[in-house]
Design an enzyme around this catalytic site. Structure first.
Site: not given
Length: 121
Positions: A83, A85
């Site tokens: 992922h 950010h």
């Protein structure tokens, strides 16, 4: 949910660094960035770029934007689904990267490390 297409999702982080902190993830599971197909990794960053622009236009407190992707436990990855950010930054906010910035390798050391990486590419 802030964004969704056939490859990636973007949503609010439940433990934000600052208001507006988003996560961009691939829809399919990949624990590490090296497992994410190139076109999906590129999509994560493309959408991250568009979301960064949206954060700046949103009226949220934002003097800059950070992209942060932790890849592996030693890099502080806690959730093992790759992922990205995307979060707004401003002077005095709580996010810090603490390192010894005083280390200065020699030209020879830089060249040797570059060679090792180039040969593994």
């Amino acid at each position: 949910m802030v964004y969704k297409d056939e490859y990636v999702l973007a949503f609010m982080d439940i433990s934000p660094v600052n208001q507006g902190h988003l996560l961009v993830i691939p829809k399919n599971h990949y624990a590490y960035l090296s497992e994410v197909p190139e076109e999906i990794a590129a999509r994560m960053f493309t959408i991250g770029q568009k979301l960064a622009k949206a954060i700046r236009k949103s009226g949220l407190k934002c003097e800059g934007i950070n992209f942060f992707l932790a890849d592996g436990e030693a890099a502080f990855q806690e959730v093992f689904h790759s992922h990205l950010h995307v979060f707004p930054r401003f002077k005095g906010d709580p996010f810090k990267i603490d390192a010894d910035w005083s280390f200065s390798p020699t030209r020879e050391e830089l060249d040797e490390v570059a060679k090792r990486i180039r040969c593994s590419f």
